[in-house]
Design a protein around this motif. Structure first.
Motif, PDB file in Angstrom:
ATOM      1  N   GLN A  34     -16.024 -24.727 -36.223  1.00 31.58           N
ATOM      2  CA  GLN A  34     -16.830 -23.944 -35.292  1.00 31.58           C
ATOM      3  C   GLN A  34     -16.345 -24.123 -33.855  1.00 31.58           C
ATOM      4  O   GLN A  34     -16.320 -23.159 -33.068  1.00 31.58           O
ATOM      5  N   ARG A  35     -15.968 -25.323 -33.489  1.00 31.14           N
ATOM      6  CA  ARG A  35     -15.478 -25.566 -32.136  1.00 31.14           C
ATOM      7  C   ARG A  35     -14.162 -24.841 -31.881  1.00 31.14           C
ATOM      8  O   ARG A  35     -13.932 -24.319 -30.778  1.00 31.14           O
ATOM      9  N   SER A  65     -10.464 -24.008 -21.323  1.00 36.71           N
ATOM     10  CA  SER A  65     -10.506 -23.293 -22.605  1.00 36.71           C
ATOM     11  C   SER A  65      -9.208 -23.490 -23.387  1.00 36.71           C
ATOM     12  O   SER A  65      -9.237 -23.654 -24.608  1.00 36.71           O
ATOM     13  N   GLN A  70     -13.165 -22.083 -33.413  1.00 34.92           N
ATOM     14  CA  GLN A  70     -13.476 -20.659 -33.319  1.00 34.92           C
ATOM     15  C   GLN A  70     -14.030 -20.319 -31.934  1.00 34.92           C
ATOM     16  O   GLN A  70     -13.651 -19.304 -31.320  1.00 34.92           O
ATOM     17  N   THR A  71     -14.919 -21.156 -31.425  1.00 35.77           N
ATOM     18  CA  THR A  71     -15.484 -20.930 -30.094  1.00 35.77           C
ATOM     19  C   THR A  71     -14.398 -21.020 -29.033  1.00 35.77           C
ATOM     20  O   THR A  71     -14.369 -20.211 -28.086  1.00 35.77           O
ATOM     21  N   GLU A 101     -12.289 -17.868 -28.930  1.00 38.67           N
ATOM     22  CA  GLU A 101     -12.972 -16.779 -28.242  1.00 38.67           C
ATOM     23  C   GLU A 101     -12.994 -17.022 -26.735  1.00 38.67           C
ATOM     24  O   GLU A 101     -12.847 -16.090 -25.935  1.00 38.67           O
ATOM     25  N   ALA A 102     -13.178 -18.300 -26.342  1.00 40.59           N
ATOM     26  CA  ALA A 102     -13.241 -18.630 -24.918  1.00 40.59           C
ATOM     27  C   ALA A 102     -11.911 -18.386 -24.221  1.00 40.59           C
ATOM     28  O   ALA A 102     -11.880 -18.039 -23.025  1.00 40.59           O
TER      29      ALA A 102
END
Length: 465
Positions: free
Chosen positions: A378-379, A435, A381-382, A385-386
């Motif tokens: 999840q991190r 990011s 994936q985030t 996107e970031a």
């Protein structure tokens, strides 16, 4: 020196000479060292296999591959894990040695005095002992030692991955802090340009003293931010030097970070990643090997209550004054345990309870592995996107700053518009750096959570289109 003593002395000398001539064989006759490489050790761990480490860092800028290699070689954790694996390999040799016969030689000399008469007595014997059947205890002990060796090798792989990840994180962080210094320098130049514009407008009478003071404050803050960024970069370089096994003050340079291009989200679903992690995580392999070792120890304890058969044989010599004698003996010894005070029963109960402990620990570890993969996935994936979001944010912030500064220079904008735009641009630059750092780090964390952290992670980053 008697003839018997000479014979034993010569025999010992011949044996010692043979051992010296074939030292590699006698050093590891059961070839247990080979198990360190043949029992499923990862390629990553094999890179740290007792190779000499450099005392100084290379004179060229360090790449990610350089950092990983140096850390794996120099960090004491990897050497400790290798030594533990070698020690367990030797224990496997001890277990295998139980299958072989033992040969003992004994030489004794004494002088006895009885009623004033002295007599000299000498005797010597060779004793061969060989367990022919021990109820399966030797086999169980070997299985136990082999399982513990598998556990030691899996622990070695786990340590290598932990050192790999720590070094890579320190490397990415050092690169990010260097990029932050460049961004802070850009922010400082922008603030100085705004200050120069405010000074010019103040001199021609189109700006107030408050405009000039606000611009001066912003320039001082930008200078302070740059100084702090430089301090963070120095600290990050010290952390990286420590991760490489060198003093924090060691000087070195890093290759310039390449611009990160388009990053795609993971195409594999998280369930398949979790299944892969459950198959290849080294700590899970170590736990499974430890469970096998406990099961083998249960069988070894049970075997202690079974009959055993051993062969004893050997010649003996004796001399009392001038009387000499020699003989030979060959015999079978059968040992049948009848009653041990319930000791074996309780040993079995203890071993079975240990098995239940290991089963529960395995289940707990599997749950933790599942959570590790889920969170890392999840991190990442985030972070992916970031990266795109901060790229868009930076582009709009740069354009906004140019427009605000142009309007102010043209006399149609306010200094607050310029300072706000520059503050937003400074924040966008740092968010972009953070990011990209997060993407690199969480990519490595996910690989480590899956037990798949290896050289493929050191491939160049995606190029920007």
């Amino acid at each position: 020196m008697s003839r018997l003593q000479k014979l034993l002395f010569v025999a010992c000398g011949v044996f010692s000479g043979l051992a010296g001539a074939a030292e590699p064989f006698f050093d590891d006759p059961l070839r247990t060292e080979e198990a360190l490489h043949l029992r499923g050790a990862s390629l990553l761990a094999s890179r740290v296999a007792e190779r000499p480490c450099a005392d100084v860092l290379p004179g060229r800028p360090l790449t990610a591959a350089d950092v990983v290699d140096i850390a794996l070689c120099r960090q004491p954790q990897t050497r400790e894990a290798w030594a533990a694996a070698r020690a367990q390999a030797a224990q496997l040799g001890v277990a295998r040695a139980a299958w072989l016969p033992t040969l003992d030689a004994r030489l004794a000399t004494s002088r006895n005095t009885i009623d004033g008469r002295s007599s000299k007595q000498q005797n010597a014997n060779l004793s061969l002992s060989w367990f022919l059947f021990d109820g399966g205890e030797s086999s169980a002990n070997e299985d136990n030692a082999a399982a513990l060796l598998d556990m030691a090798l899996a622990n070695r792989d786990s340590v290598a991955q932990a050192v790999f990840l720590a070094a890579l994180q320190a490397y990415y962080n050092a690169q990010a802090t260097q990029a932050a210094v460049v961004a802070a320098q850009q922010n400082e130049r922008s603030a100085q340009e705004s200050l120069a514009a405010a000074e010019l407008r103040y001199q021609v009478g189109t700006a107030t003293p408050a405009d000039r003071l606000q611009a001066q404050t912003a320039a001082s803050q930008a200078r302070l931010a740059r100084q702090r960024a430089e301090g963070e970069a120095r600290n990050a370089q010290g952390v990286l030097a420590n991760a490489l096994g060198f003093p924090a003050a060691t000087g070195f340079t890093l290759v310039a970070a390449e611009p990160l291009g388009e990053v795609a989200a993971f195409q594999r679903d998280v369930d398949s990643l979790i299944r892969a992690a459950l198959e290849q995580r080294p700590d899970l392999k170590a736990a499974a090997a430890q469970l096998r070792a406990v099961e083998a120890s249960i069988e070894a304890v049970r075997a202690q209550g079974r009959p055993s058969v051993s062969l004893n044989a050997g010649p003996n010599w004796q001399r009392i004054e001038d009387d000499r004698s020699r003989g030979n003996s060959v015999g079978l010894v059968v040992n049948v345990p009848i009653f041990t005070g319930f000791e074996n029963s309780y040993r079995i109960r203890a071993a079975q309870a240990q098995r239940e402990v290991r089963l529960a620990q395995n289940e707990r570890l599997q749950n933790q592995v599942t959570l590790d993969v889920w969170q890392a996935y999840q991190r990442l994936q985030t972070a992916a996107e970031a990266v795109q979001t901060t790229r868009d944010l930076l582009a709009s912030a740069e354009q906004s700053e140019r427009v605000a500064l142009g309007r102010y220079k043209a006399g149609v904008g306010t200094v607050l518009d310029v300072l706000n735009a520059q503050s937003a641009l400074a924040a966008a630059r740092m968010q972009r750096i953070q990011s990209e750092l997060d993407w690199y780090v969480y990519r490595a964390v996910l690989a480590q959570a899956m037990g798949a952290l290896d050289d493929s992670l050191l491939a160049p980053a995606p190029e920007r289109p």
